[in-house]
Design a protein around this motif. Structure first.
Motif, short mmCIF file in Angstrom:
data_model
loop_
_atom_site.label_atom_id
_atom_site.label_comp_id
_atom_site.label_asym_id
_atom_site.label_seq_id
_atom_site.Cartn_x
_atom_site.Cartn_y
_atom_site.Cartn_z
N LEU A 30 -8.56 -4.52 6.72
CA LEU A 30 -9.63 -4.66 5.72
C LEU A 30 -10.31 -3.31 5.49
N LEU A 31 -10.49 -2.57 6.57
CA LEU A 31 -11.15 -1.27 6.43
C LEU A 31 -10.26 -0.35 5.58
N ARG A 32 -8.95 -0.47 5.81
CA ARG A 32 -8.05 0.37 5.01
C ARG A 32 -8.14 -0.01 3.53
N SER A 85 -9.47 2.07 -0.14
CA SER A 85 -8.26 2.39 -0.91
C SER A 85 -8.64 2.95 -2.27
N THR A 86 -7.64 3.06 -3.15
CA THR A 86 -7.86 3.83 -4.38
C THR A 86 -8.66 3.09 -5.43
N LEU A 120 0.83 -1.20 0.00
CA LEU A 120 0.00 0.00 0.00
C LEU A 120 0.87 1.25 0.00
N GLU A 121 2.03 1.17 0.65
CA GLU A 121 2.93 2.34 0.66
C GLU A 121 3.56 2.53 -0.72
N HIS A 122 4.15 1.41 -1.28
CA HIS A 122 5.05 1.57 -2.43
C HIS A 122 4.41 1.32 -3.78
N SER A 123 3.48 0.36 -3.87
CA SER A 123 2.93 0.08 -5.20
C SER A 123 1.46 -0.26 -5.07
N LYS A 149 -16.15 7.29 -0.60
CA LYS A 149 -17.07 6.29 -1.16
C LYS A 149 -16.92 4.95 -0.45
N GLY A 150 -15.65 4.57 -0.21
CA GLY A 150 -15.42 3.29 0.47
C GLY A 150 -16.11 3.25 1.81
#
Length: 1851
Positions: free
Chosen positions: A979-981, A985-986, A888-891, A1033-1034
């Motif tokens: 899971l919430l994160r 996400s994008t 999630l940080e890098h790619s 939205k998430g």
């Protein structure tokens, strides 16, 4: 279960279990279960009891009742009788707590239903339950007084906002509350006390007023509550109290009102529960006639259906129950009528017929045999219970069964090929074959063999095969009744093989199913050698032995067919290059069918046949190379099946072969790096990965080879390659780690050659023996477990290390590498999940406060975890979290890896060796197979062994999957936050997958929602600037939830709602929120929608009554197992009481805070309008009936009545109406005694209708309350039904005015809320604006009178009496004069509210009110228009509803002032009548005087010229005579009677009756001078009378047959024969009238009257009349079939009438008579007997005069001679007989055909008739000509072929 087993059970358990699940005893770890279940049960008893005593409904009681229902799912009713009774009593007390929150009530009710389900476990001695609390619960919920005002939200009550897609969902859960409540009553019914019946009758009899809606209510209560299972010595306290009364009512109601259905349901249940104790014989013709009518079959040519018949038809399931209970017994009458019923409807089952009625017929066909089988099972095989057994005299005898089966065979065989599919017929055949295989199976076989030969009609094949599958078990097991059955088996199997056809998918599937079904039942063993060795074989057994030699051939041929199928479905053949590589849906179905059928065959094979088959499949698989997507999968499946059945033999062949092949190719290093792998390598890898799915211990010998292959292939570069290798890894781990049965043979121990003591053919179709199932379990041994861990250490460990180094940034890995590593991790977890202990961690504390222990229960599932080994679940969890954060940080765009991680997290949380969705589909499949092969007759789990093993396996899986109530630990908390994160996400796909896992987890862990809601709401905070749109939205999606799971936005709990609702509203201010994005707008719509749909009023009062606590304390000390928990101490109890009070005040506080928060959001100036609307919607859900709305909210809603937005105004109108209800002051009621009022005595016995003791209720002009004193001394009874049927025990009426709350309070005396309303409504500006808005048009032409606005005004005038009349009056006067529809509607709504609201005003005020209203109404009625008359009708009807007519005498007197005066033209007259009718109809039987006056007034005016006035008068007459009903126990009415009226009308119609001339429709112009003659007047009168007859056809309860008969001759005279719409209204109406009358239900005593009239008309001079008699007769006889047939005299009369009309001089009449005769013969009303046949043959012989030689062109002689007519009559008679059996050839048919053919060359019209008959015969018999040919001799066939194909046929 045998006695000693019970003994053993009670020794180990300490009690005798009520009924536990037997399958538990067959699990490999069965010995551990007793102590486990005792432990759990003790905890449940202790904690549940404590929770109730400590008054903690939530979470305590809820948590532990859930536990109890899980316990019952796992162990059945494994508790002592004492505990069982206490559980039931406790739950009964809990369910009936008056203030209980509805969602809780539903959950508890479901558990209670489950506890009561097996009623044989508890007799009436063990348990007694009161009925009244349940009745009060039903009343409170189903007939809620406040629900329509929005003060109570029940699950799926109608909501103000719902779109079409939601409607569908709603239908699906439709009234789940209603259904739960009904089922609850049904379950408690057997335990009502013996006095209950009498009490119920006293309670509901007073509601039996047939004109009132309460009738429906009373009868449906009778249907639901009346107990019918009392033992015979109590029958005088049971059904005998009501039987005569209700059957009398049912028998005399003629027009199918909606409540008749409930009566039928009640009778069906009564008959079924008391077979042999009630004599139904007198009712049987009536029962069958009504059943036949209820099927709504089309009869005759021009039939109109009365709408009501279609809507209120009987429910087939109850009809079937009733019929099956009537069979048998000494009189045999029911079977005779049933055969008659099927004879009369058989032809409707023919596949060429189709219509809306077909579904019903098929249902009848399918359910009836099932019901009879159920009854037989109960009489012969069921263990006797406390329920009353059927007396010997009424049990079904063998002869009864044979008769029944024979009566059903013909329709069933026809229905096999029906358009709706053959399933219904197959189920019927399955049940019929259980009873009489020798009658059922041969005809089906006769249809099946030819169908297998035919190539042109595949539909025939699928239909017959599905029916054969139904009867398979009865066929194979043979038995005494049908010993030759089994001999058909092999021929059938061999002939079915061509059905494995790659070109016809449905044929292929049904063939697989067919073969699998038969093979499951039969061991495929060659017993032919037994012929020489054994001497004790019967003839059939010898046949079977010699036939069994063909089994080997069959198996090999089947395999050839499958290979052909596979060859034709390889990818190269079926796809273009461009298409997808996946299997299509159809292919995957074929694959499933193929593999399961093949594995069934191999399971059932003997070893010899297996070896041959194995060799064949091995050669096929190893000599070809298949692509791995489609064909490869199928072949690999076949190989897997082979290795599963006999792993030792199969692995010996496959493993070395595949390993060698793979190693040879992989010698070359480069191969491993290739993107596209060699096909051969892939194919061998695929084969290897499938054949290793076998028992773990059989794989061990090959472990070195397999591990070497794994190490080689898991690191392949090619994705397809390493995926196959992962599958293999998964399968090897699974087979060594799980517990599962290793074989599913139909006999334990498999099949070997026959031996001395065992002959396999004797095991055909034999059920498994539950007590000696001898399941071979695979339980992992030490060696296997260590092998599994060896693989994990070897393969999983390094992958985890690589991923860990990668996520710490120490190692470079490409995305493909990461994905490959994740795949290996995931497959290791899937394979060895059951070896890894669940995640550990500290429980998260402080989520809920509870005084009860809420611990989780751990179930033993067959293994202890090995603590000495590494816990890979924890290790995977650790590495995955690191990796996730790194990606999630890098790619973040590496979505594939994220998908994989999400899947792994899901398995970490939930996976213990099997998946929920797989389990669900297996459970479904198990139930389907069980249904298709079960033996309902003998019952008692007589299933096949394979099914029983499957069921035990499912029990094991169920234990593995039981996860509810898991504790929420810190590990789970971390994963959920991850899971919430991911959910915010994008990338949208990542989000939606993560949300899916998130929702599942929410439902698994206790109370975790409370922990996570704040984290979700973080994203919605308006003051955060760093939230992206994707996160926003998430978060919204997380709140919305999925369709099945938890919806976070709407948990039933104040703590959660007070957080989420305001957050949703305030999120409108967030920077991430943009109304430009349609996706976000849609999300908010869905959220608001879902909350509106799912919201149920949340409880505020959680108190527990003492009765519950008393029962709970008994549970604590009752029997074994003894609860470990201590009995609550006094201190604890005190704390419990305190906590509960705090909880109640706390809830109130939260409620008020929530309202304040929402108002705060609405008042924010920056809030977008959308969010304002959402908030207003939420507020409207918060109205309640137990707490008034806080004053600020009242102010807001009152102001919103004048809001700019229409939506808001609508919500406000509803809300203010609800607030008025909250502010209503209770009015005191006192009992009154009807005796004193009437001054007489009550009638003895039952007497309904107008009696001396209810005279005082009626409207008498001379005794109306005209002064204040009269008004106050008059006892008003508002509800219309009181006093009609009988008086209630306590008749309540309002107390005198001085005891009522004060009217006209001053402003100081009001509370704050009332002051707000008072101030606004006294303000002229506010009122002017409000009226302005209310009289706007909403949707042009669609608006109707709005009940919501009516409720608003009614509440206003009720609560504030006449305070606002002065302000409103000028507006009303202005609106009444304006003829715009919206203005008129507005004033109508206000006026009806005024009239209903003045219920409690003092006399002076009421009188003042009417002085204002009467002029207004007069004006309104003169200004009435076509758009507004309906609204005024509704207004007056609403105003008069449930009001004493004496209170409204001003209104009635005003309406009665000359309604039809012609001043405003015909239209106004019609409208005034409509309005008047609306008012009078509401008053029903209480205004006889007004009805008489109206009738007197209308009678001279019946000769109206205008159609609309005529129709209206017709409708009004219906209501005037509605009260004149012919019901039992009903006194002659004092309202107008039909008989008197008809007499007067017939006298005026005399001029039309006499003359013979045609009746023309003279239309007089209005301005013609002169008095029109009698005849014209009579025609006008007739038109109105026809309108009345048509209007009353569907509305009245009983038909006035004798009166209608006087008009019949006249109608026959007018009604036209052709169907032509150009006829004038008079003729059309006459025709409609006849059609409706002919469908009427007749009493037996009315039949002779009707026939007499018809005979008279048949002699009339008009052929039209004679023709119509026949059409009338057809319909009348069919709709009253059994009533006619029960009286031989009537049948003879009908026959004579038809036969005489056959000789009529008019050709059309003769032909119609023939059609009628043919119909009567076809429905077996008349039978084709010798005298009749002789009569026709004699007529045919009539000789004709010689033909005169005619000159060409001369006129043909026109008048046919009498001889010709007689001869034609004879021919027509024969033709009718032939056409009466269109689908078969009875014995008399060939001779008649020969007779008929002799007349082929007679003069016309005879020749024509003969040709028509022959062509019809050919058409209808063409399908089954092969069978029908057998009935004719050779000579006859020659003649016939000649006739049917001769040139004259085409002439």
């Amino acid at each position: 279960m045998s006695r000693n087993m019970k003994q053993v059970a009670s020794d180990t358990l300490g009690f005798v279990p009520q009924k536990d699940i037997v399958y538990n005893k067959l699990l490999p770890y069965a010995d551990k279960l007793d102590s486990e279940s005792n432990d759990i049960l003790a905890k449940i008893k202790g904690n549940l009891s404590r929770a109730v005593q400590l008054r903690e409904l939530w979470p305590g009681v809820l948590f532990w009742t859930r536990r109890l229902s899980t316990y019952m799912r796992l162990y059945g009713r494994k508790f002592s009788k004492e505990d069982h009774v206490l559980f039931i009593k406790l739950l009964y007390e809990l369910v009936t707590i008056p203030k209980l929150e509805i969602s809780m009530m539903q959950g508890l009710a479901r558990l209670l239903i489950n506890l009561l389900k097996k009623r044989e476990l508890l007799s009436r001695e063990d348990l007694e339950l009161p009925w009244r609390p349940l009745y009060e619960l039903q009343e409170r919920i189903l007939y809620s007084k406040t629900e329509h005002l929005g003060l109570n939200w029940f699950p799926n009550s109608p909501r103000p906002r719902s779109s079409s897609k939601l409607i569908m969902i709603k239908l699906f859960q439709r009234c789940s509350v209603e259904n739960v409540l009904k089922t609850l009553v049904k379950s408690c019914r057997p335990y009502f006390p013996e006095s209950a019946t009498q009490e119920m009758l006293e309670e509901w009899r007073p509601l039996l007023c047939p004109f009132d809606v309460t009738m429906q209510r009373a009868i449906s209560y009778f249907d639901l509550f009346l107990p019918t299972t009392l033992p015979p010595h109590l029958h005088h306290k049971g059904f005998k109290l009501w039987f005569d009364e209700l059957t009398g009512l049912w028998a005399s109601v003629q027009n199918l009102p909606s409540w008749e259905v409930h009566l039928v349901n009640l009778f069906a249940r009564l008959a079924n529960d008391n077979i042999g104790y009630i004599d139904w014989d007198p009712y049987i013709p009536k029962i069958f006639t009504r059943i036949l009518r209820s099927l709504n079959l089309p009869v005759g040519s021009s039939q109109m259906l009365v709408q009501r018949y279609a809507a209120n038809a009987y429910d087939i399931s109850h009809v079937v129950l009733w019929v099956s209970s009537l069979l048998g017994g000494p009189s045999q009458q029911a079977q005779a009528q049933l055969s008659g019923l099927f004879n009369s409807i058989t032809s409707f089952f023919h596949p060429s017929n189709h219509g809306r009625w077909l579904m019903k017929l098929m249902k009848l066909l399918q359910r009836l045999p099932a019901a009879v089988v159920r009854r037989l099972h109960r009489e012969r095989y069921r263990k006797p219970t406390w329920l009353t057994p059927v007396p010997e005299s009424h049990k079904l005898t063998e002869e009864n069964i044979t008769d029944f089966v024979q009566s059903m065979m013909q329709p069933v065989l026809l229905a096999m090929f029906s358009k709706t599919g053959s399933l219904d017929a197959a189920q019927a055949l399955q049940n019929l074959a259980l009873m009489r295989p020798e009658l059922v199976i041969p005809p089906v076989l006769e249809k099946t063999y030819p169908a297998m030969e035919t190539l042109t009609e595949p539909h025939q094949l699928t239909a017959t095969l599905s029916c054969m599958i139904g009867v398979a078990r009865s066929l194979v097991s043979g038995g005494q009744r049908f010993p030759e059955g089994p001999t058909h088996m092999l021929p059938l199997l061999v002939r079915a093989l061509p059905g494995v056809d790659p070109n016809d998918f449905s044929k292929c599937m049904i063939t697989f199913q067919f073969i699998a079904t038969f093979v499951t039942l039969v061991p495929l063993v060659d017993c032919s050698s037994a012929l020489h060795e054994r001497t004790d074989l019967t003839e059939v057994e010898r046949k079977l032995c010699s036939a069994s030699a063909e089994f080997e051939d069959f198996v090999l041929q089947f395999m050839d067919r499958c290979f052909a199928l596979i060859d034709s479905s390889t990818l190269e053949q079926t796809r273009e290059e461009t298409e997808t590589e996946k299997m299509t849906h159809l292919e995957s179905l074929v694959e499933l069918g193929l593999s399961s059928t093949f594995s069934t065959i191999l399971t059932q094979c003997s070893l010899e046949i297996f070896k041959v088959a194995l060799k064949k499949v091995f050669n096929f698989a190893t000599t070809n190379i298949f692509e791995t997507r489609v064909a490869g999968r199928m072949v690999a499946d076949m190989c897997r099946a082979a290795s599963k059945c006999n792993p030792v033999e199969a692995l010996k062949r496959f493993v070395p072969h595949c390993c060698n092949a793979i190693n040879q190719i992989a010698v070359n290093e480069e191969v491993l790096k290739e993107e596209e792998l060699d096909k051969e390598l892939l194919w061998n890898l695929q084969l290897l990965s499938e054949v290793t799915r076998v028992d773990g211990d059989k794989v061990l010998p090959y472990r070195t080879q397999l591990v070497q292959i794994l190490q080689l292939t898991l690191r392949l570069k090619c994705k397809q390659g390493y995926t196959l290798a992962c599958n293999m890894l998964h399968h090897i781990l699974r087979s060594t780690a799980l517990i599962y049965p290793t074989e599913y043979c139909s006999m334990p121990g498999g099949f070997h050659q026959h031996s001395r003591d065992r002959l396999p053919i004797r095991d055909w179709g034999r059920p498994g023996d539950l007590w000696n199932l001898d399941i071979q379990w695979h339980v992992p041994c030490v060696e296997e477990t260590s092998f599994a861990f060896y693989i994990l250490d070897l393969i999983l460990q390094p992958e985890l290390q690589r991923l860990q180094r990668f996520s710490q940034g120490e190692l470079e890995m490409s995305r493909e590498d990461v994905l490959q590593s994740l795949a290996i991790v995931q497959h290791c977890l899937l394979g060895a999940g059951s070896l890894m202990p669940p995640l550990k961690g500290e429980p998260v504390s402080e989520l809920v406060q509870s005084m009860v222990n809420l611990e989780e229960t751990r179930l033993y599932i067959g293994r202890e975890y090995d603590v000495s080994r590494e816990n890979y679940r924890d290790a995977i969890c650790r590495v995955m979290r690191q990796l996730l954060h790194y990606i999630l940080e890098h790619s973040e765009d590496d979505t594939k890896s994220l998908f994989s991680i999400i899947k792994i997290i899901s398995d970490l949380l939930h996976f213990k060796g099997s998946h929920k969705h797989e389990f669900d589909s297996r459970w479904k499949r198990f139930n389907l197979v069980k249904k298709s092969m079960e033996n309902r007759l003998h019952g008692r789990k007589q299933h096949i062994r394979a099914l029983l093993i499957d069921r035990v396996m499912l029990q094991h899986e169920l234990r593995k999957l039981t996860m509810e109530g898991c504790q929420y630990r810190s590990v789970h908390q971390d994963l959920m936050k991850d899971l919430l994160r991911l959910s915010t996400s994008t990338y949208s796909q990542v989000r939606s997958r993560a949300q899916g896992v998130f929702f599942t987890a929410l439902g698994t862990y206790n109370f975790c929602c409370r922990d996570l809601i704040p984290h979700v709401l973080e994203f919605l905070k308006p003051n955060r600037r760093d939230v992206t749109q994707q996160q926003f939205k998430g978060a919204l999606y997380c709140l919305l939830g999925n369709h099945s799971g938890v919806c976070l936005a709407n948990l039933h709990d104040w703590d959660c709602i007070t957080l989420t609702w305001p957050a949703i509203v305030h999120s409108g201010l967030s920077s991430a929120m943009s109304l430009e994005k349609p996706s976000i707008v849609r999300l908010f719509d869905d959220l608001a929608d879902k909350i509106h749909r799912q919201y149920e009023t949340i409880g505020i009062d959680f108190s527990v009554p003492e009765a519950c606590i008393a029962v709970a304390s008994r549970l604590m000390v009752a029997g074994k197992p003894v609860p470990p928990q201590p009995v609550p101490t006094e201190e604890e109890l005190a704390v419990g009481r305190k906590t509960q009070q705090n909880k109640n005040t706390d809830s109130e506080g939260k409620y008020e805070r929530l309202v304040a928060d929402l108002l705060d959001g609405i008042s924010n100036r920056d809030m977008p309008w959308k969010f304002e609307h959402i908030a207003i919607g939420f507020l409207s859900l918060l109205l309640r009936d137990d707490l008034p709305l806080p004053a600020p909210a009242v102010l807001f809603f009152v102001k919103s009545l004048n809001h700019d937005s229409l939506l808001v105004r609508k919500v406000a109108i509803s809300a203010v109406a609800g607030i008025m209800k909250q502010l209503k002051r209770p009015h005191k009621k006192v009992p009154v005694d009807p005796l004193e009022l009437c001054g007489g005595k009550l009638p003895s016995g039952l007497a309904a209708g107008d009696r001396p003791d209810n005279q005082w209720l009626q409207y008498h002009k001379d005794s109306l309350p005209q002064t204040q004193q009269d008004w106050e001394s008059c006892v008003f009874v508002e509800k219309t039904h009181w006093g009609y049927y009988s008086w209630p025990r306590k008749l309540m009426s309002y107390a005198p005015p001085e005891e009522q709350p004060k009217q006209n309070l001053t402003r100081e005396e009001m509370n704050e809320r009332e002051q707000i309303i008072f101030d606004h409504f006294s303000d002229p500006v506010f009122i002017a604006q409000l009226i302005e808005f209310l009289s706007l048009e909403d949707r042009k032409g669609k608006d109707k009178f709005s009940p919501r606005r009516f409720c608003l005004f009614k509440g206003l005038f009720r609560n504030f009496s006449d305070a606002f009349v002065p302000v409103l009056r000028p507006h009303l006067q202005r609106l009444v004069a304006d003829s715009h529809e919206s203005k008129q509607r507005c004033v109508a709504e206000i006026i009806s509210g005024l009239i209903r609201g003045c219920k409690h005003w003092s006399y002076v005020k009421v009188e003042g009110l009417w002085e204002v209203l009467c002029p207004l109404l007069r004006t309104a009625l003169t200004n009435i228009t076509i758009e507004t008359y309906a609204d005024w009708g509704t207004c007056i009807a609403t105003a008069c509803e449930s009001r004493d007519p004496r209170k409204l005498h001003w209104l009635f007197e005003m309406l009665m002032e000359s309604p039809v005066n012609g001043e405003g033209g015909s239209f106004v007259d019609a409208c005034r009548l409509y309005v008047l009718q609306g008012g009078l109809a509401q008053q029903e039987w209480r205004v006889p005087e007004l009805l008489h006056r109206l009738l007197q007034y209308l009678e001279p005016k019946l000769t109206q010229v205008y159609k609309n006035v005529r129709e209206r008068i017709g409708s009004v007459l219906t209501y005037i005579f509605m009260i004149d009903v012919n019901l039992p126990y009903t006194q002659p009415t004092s309202s107008p009677r039909i008989a008197d009226f008809t007499r007067r009308v017939v006298a005026r119609l005399k001029p039309l009756m006499e003359g013979d001339e045609e009746i023309q429709n003279h239309v007089m112009e209005e301005n013609e001078v002169g008095e029109p003659d009698e005849r014209t007047q009579a025609i006008k009168l007739l038109k109105t009378v026809l309108k009345w007859l048509i209007a009353s056809a569907g509305r009245s309860f009983s038909t006035a047959v004798p009166e209608q008969l006087q008009l019949l001759p006249l109608l026959f005279k007018i009604a036209p024969v052709e169907n032509d719409d150009s006829y004038d209204e008079l003729k059309r109406d006459a025709k409609t009238c006849l059609s409706l009358m002919s469908q009427g239900l007749l009493y037996a005593e009315q039949i002779p009257l009707v026939l007499r009239v018809l005979q008279g008309i048949a002699g009339s001079s008009s052929w039209h009349a004679r023709y119509t008699v026949l059409t009338y007769l057809q319909i009348m006889v069919f709709y009253n079939l059994f009533t006619f047939m029960s009286d031989q005299g009537s049948v003879d009369q009908v026959r004579a009438l038809v036969v005489s009309l056959l000789e009529d001089e008019q050709l059309e009449v003769r032909e119609m008579a023939a059609t009628t005769l043919s119909g009567f013969l076809q429905c077996n009303f008349l039978s084709m007997d010798a005298p009749m046949q002789a009569h026709f043959e004699a007529l045919c012989q009539t000789s004709l005069p010689k033909k005169k030689t005619r000159a060409l062109g001369s006129a043909v002689d026109t008048v046919p001679s009498a001889d010709l007519m007689r001869r034609h009559a004879g021919v027509l008679g024969l033709s009718a007989c032939i056409l009466s059996s269109p689908y078969d050839v009875p014995t008399w048919m060939p001779q008649l055909l020969m007779d008929l053919s002799a007349h082929l060359n007679d003069t016309q019209p005879i020749e024509m008739t003969v040709k028509k008959t022959l062509s019809n015969f050919r058409r209808t018999h063409h399908d089954n000509w092969q069978e029908h040919k057998q009935q004719f001799t050779d000579d006859q066939l020659v003649v016939l072929t000649d006739l049917l194909v001769s040139p004259c046929y085409y002439a």
